[in-house]
Design an enzyme around this catalytic site. Sequence first.
Site, PDB file in Angstrom:
ATOM      1  N   ARG A  74      40.699  38.972  31.781  1.00  0.00           N
ATOM      2  CA  ARG A  74      39.829  38.954  30.600  1.00  0.00           C
ATOM      3  C   ARG A  74      39.907  40.284  29.835  1.00  0.00           C
ATOM      4  O   ARG A  74      39.012  40.624  29.070  1.00  0.00           O
ATOM      5  CB  ARG A  74      38.388  38.648  31.023  1.00  0.00           C
ATOM      6  CG  ARG A  74      38.203  37.206  31.510  1.00  0.00           C
ATOM      7  CD  ARG A  74      36.763  36.801  31.494  1.00  0.00           C
ATOM      8  NE  ARG A  74      36.551  35.465  31.998  1.00  0.00           N
ATOM      9  CZ  ARG A  74      36.590  34.358  31.254  1.00  0.00           C
ATOM     10  NH1 ARG A  74      36.851  34.442  29.974  1.00  0.00           N
ATOM     11  NH2 ARG A  74      36.370  33.186  31.800  1.00  0.00           N
ATOM     12  N   GLY A 110      41.509  31.082  24.984  1.00  0.00           N
ATOM     13  CA  GLY A 110      40.342  30.506  24.330  1.00  0.00           C
ATOM     14  C   GLY A 110      39.851  31.390  23.185  1.00  0.00           C
ATOM     15  O   GLY A 110      40.640  32.128  22.565  1.00  0.00           O
ATOM     16  N   THR A 113      40.619  35.203  23.270  1.00  0.00           N
ATOM     17  CA  THR A 113      42.058  35.459  23.071  1.00  0.00           C
ATOM     18  C   THR A 113      42.428  35.354  21.597  1.00  0.00           C
ATOM     19  O   THR A 113      43.254  36.128  21.102  1.00  0.00           O
ATOM     20  CB  THR A 113      42.877  34.444  23.899  1.00  0.00           C
ATOM     21  OG1 THR A 113      42.476  34.574  25.259  1.00  0.00           O
ATOM     22  CG2 THR A 113      44.367  34.682  23.775  1.00  0.00           C
ATOM     23  N   THR A 133      41.137  26.041  26.828  1.00  0.00           N
ATOM     24  CA  THR A 133      39.894  26.316  27.562  1.00  0.00           C
ATOM     25  C   THR A 133      39.291  24.991  28.005  1.00  0.00           C
ATOM     26  O   THR A 133      39.353  23.998  27.266  1.00  0.00           O
ATOM     27  CB  THR A 133      38.824  27.084  26.753  1.00  0.00           C
ATOM     28  OG1 THR A 133      37.571  26.974  27.435  1.00  0.00           O
ATOM     29  CG2 THR A 133      38.631  26.575  25.351  1.00  0.00           C
ATOM     30  N   ASP A 135      36.304  24.586  28.084  1.00  0.00           N
ATOM     31  CA  ASP A 135      35.051  24.456  27.333  1.00  0.00           C
ATOM     32  C   ASP A 135      35.213  23.679  26.022  1.00  0.00           C
ATOM     33  O   ASP A 135      34.221  23.260  25.427  1.00  0.00           O
ATOM     34  CB  ASP A 135      34.491  25.849  26.989  1.00  0.00           C
ATOM     35  CG  ASP A 135      34.109  26.630  28.225  1.00  0.00           C
ATOM     36  OD1 ASP A 135      33.956  26.001  29.290  1.00  0.00           O
ATOM     37  OD2 ASP A 135      33.967  27.858  28.138  1.00  0.00           O
ATOM     38  N   ARG A 291      17.848  18.570  44.419  1.00  0.00           N
ATOM     39  CA  ARG A 291      18.937  19.423  44.920  1.00  0.00           C
ATOM     40  C   ARG A 291      19.770  19.886  43.726  1.00  0.00           C
ATOM     41  O   ARG A 291      19.825  19.210  42.701  1.00  0.00           O
ATOM     42  CB  ARG A 291      19.862  18.628  45.858  1.00  0.00           C
ATOM     43  CG  ARG A 291      19.221  18.241  47.178  1.00  0.00           C
ATOM     44  CD  ARG A 291      19.081  19.456  48.098  1.00  0.00           C
ATOM     45  NE  ARG A 291      18.626  19.079  49.423  1.00  0.00           N
ATOM     46  CZ  ARG A 291      17.347  18.983  49.785  1.00  0.00           C
ATOM     47  NH1 ARG A 291      16.384  19.202  48.895  1.00  0.00           N
ATOM     48  NH2 ARG A 291      17.028  18.661  51.019  1.00  0.00           N
TER      49      ARG A 291
HETATM   50  O1  F6P Z   1      36.866  29.669  30.539  1.00  0.00           O
HETATM   51  C1  F6P Z   1      35.567  29.481  30.120  1.00  0.00           C
HETATM   52  C2  F6P Z   1      34.677  29.404  31.292  1.00  0.00           C
HETATM   53  O2  F6P Z   1      35.169  28.400  32.080  1.00  0.00           O
HETATM   54  C3  F6P Z   1      33.184  29.189  30.992  1.00  0.00           C
HETATM   55  O3  F6P Z   1      32.794  27.869  30.885  1.00  0.00           O
HETATM   56  C4  F6P Z   1      32.544  29.876  32.166  1.00  0.00           C
HETATM   57  O4  F6P Z   1      31.258  30.273  31.799  1.00  0.00           O
HETATM   58  C5  F6P Z   1      33.440  31.035  32.382  1.00  0.00           C
HETATM   59  O5  F6P Z   1      34.728  30.606  32.014  1.00  0.00           O
HETATM   60  C6  F6P Z   1      33.477  31.583  33.785  1.00  0.00           C
HETATM   61  O6  F6P Z   1      34.344  32.661  33.778  1.00  0.00           O
HETATM   62  P1  F6P Z   1      34.807  33.512  35.034  1.00  0.00           P
HETATM   63  O7  F6P Z   1      35.837  32.714  35.760  1.00  0.00           O
HETATM   64  O8  F6P Z   1      35.378  34.754  34.458  1.00  0.00           O
HETATM   65  O9  F6P Z   1      33.606  33.715  35.891  1.00  0.00           O
END
Ligand code: F6P
Length: 373
Positions: A74, A110, A113, A133, A135, A291
């Site tokens: 990242r 994503g 980037t 991504t 997302d 749960r």
């Molecule tokens: O790539 C996006 C994502 O999957 C988000 O939905 C999630 O919040 C995040 O990455 C988690 O990131 P990491 O793997 O850096 O904890």
Amino acid sequence: MPKSIGILTSGGDSPGLNAAIRGIGKAAIGQHGMQVIGFRDGFRGLMESRLVRLDSSSLSGILTVGGTILGTSRDKPHRMPVGNKVMDMTDAMVDSYERQHLDALICLGGGGTQKNALRLQEKGLNILTLPKTIDNDVAMTDVTFGFDTALGIATEAIDRLHSTAHSHHRIIVVEVMGHRAGWLALGAGIAGGADVILIPEIPYDVEIVAEAVRRRSRRGRHFSIIAVAEGAMSRQEADSLRQAEAKAAKADGKKAKRKAKEATTALWAAHRGHTLRLAENIEALTGLESRLTILGHLQRGGTPSAADRLLATRLGAACANLVAEDVSGVMVAARGEGSEPVPLEDVAGKLKLVPLDHGWVQTARAVGTCLGD
Ligand code: F6P
């Protein structure tokens, strides 16, 4: 001289990255006679010139493999941790690009980037990007690769949670990835038949959620599945965040900006673990045992679905064709069955959220799913 291109993958990994690398590489080498290198671990590998030559043999056998053969991180060019400092390393990346005599660099990632890629484009490099991504929140593209696979995984999880929730007469809260955008929770919630779906775009009232569960109980259904996006928030939380973000946007001066940014970061930190608190609250409000299941990185792992392999391959091949035509400064967006280059300026810094009148929102409501509002 044959053209030389570089590829890097950045941000959270996602199924389909290797299919995209293969699509770019095979078309670049096979159709256009280009040379292809990969940089390891995202922008950090570009900065450190850590490369791997991508040829026909290294591109073979990776179509079905999850993750990214190049590794990812990242790291951001302009805020790169180096030793115990955070530095702007953009110029080091420009040097690395020039040392490799690249004609173009392709960044697969994503939203973050896309912003970082634009920074490099503004420094004079020829940059193209692909939208990846789970997302599905990258602007200006119909869809991102990785989303379909994650949707399948989350849907299967909800299917499996149904039988155990039913047997034990329990509420199961299932946390699905998606901080800002609720595409995955909404899609999997509809496909898996969740009774309640909570997404960041629609702040919820916990009383409304509890009443939906109680209503099911009164009808003899003593179990419920609640699909919750990571970033879903109660109305109060969402109001506080909105106010803090508005303050940050208006803040004048470095100190005021930093303070306002710290306030929004603190709100997000306080939000961590909210799905457990939600499960506990619903249990208290309904008297039904509950749960929590957090799907987490399971949603990002493993082999890509057929749809993601197809999407990533066709965007990758289209990208190689654009490089051959000397096009740069664009993201290769998915548009119907085809693709379209869109200027990076139109993508960077924008998020594709679920519109409140989106067909999926209407569908969920039409089949009686509670969205918490
Ligand atoms: O790539 C996006 C994502 O999957 C988000 O939905 C999630 O919040 C995040 O990455 C988690 O990131 P990491 O793997 O850096 O904890």
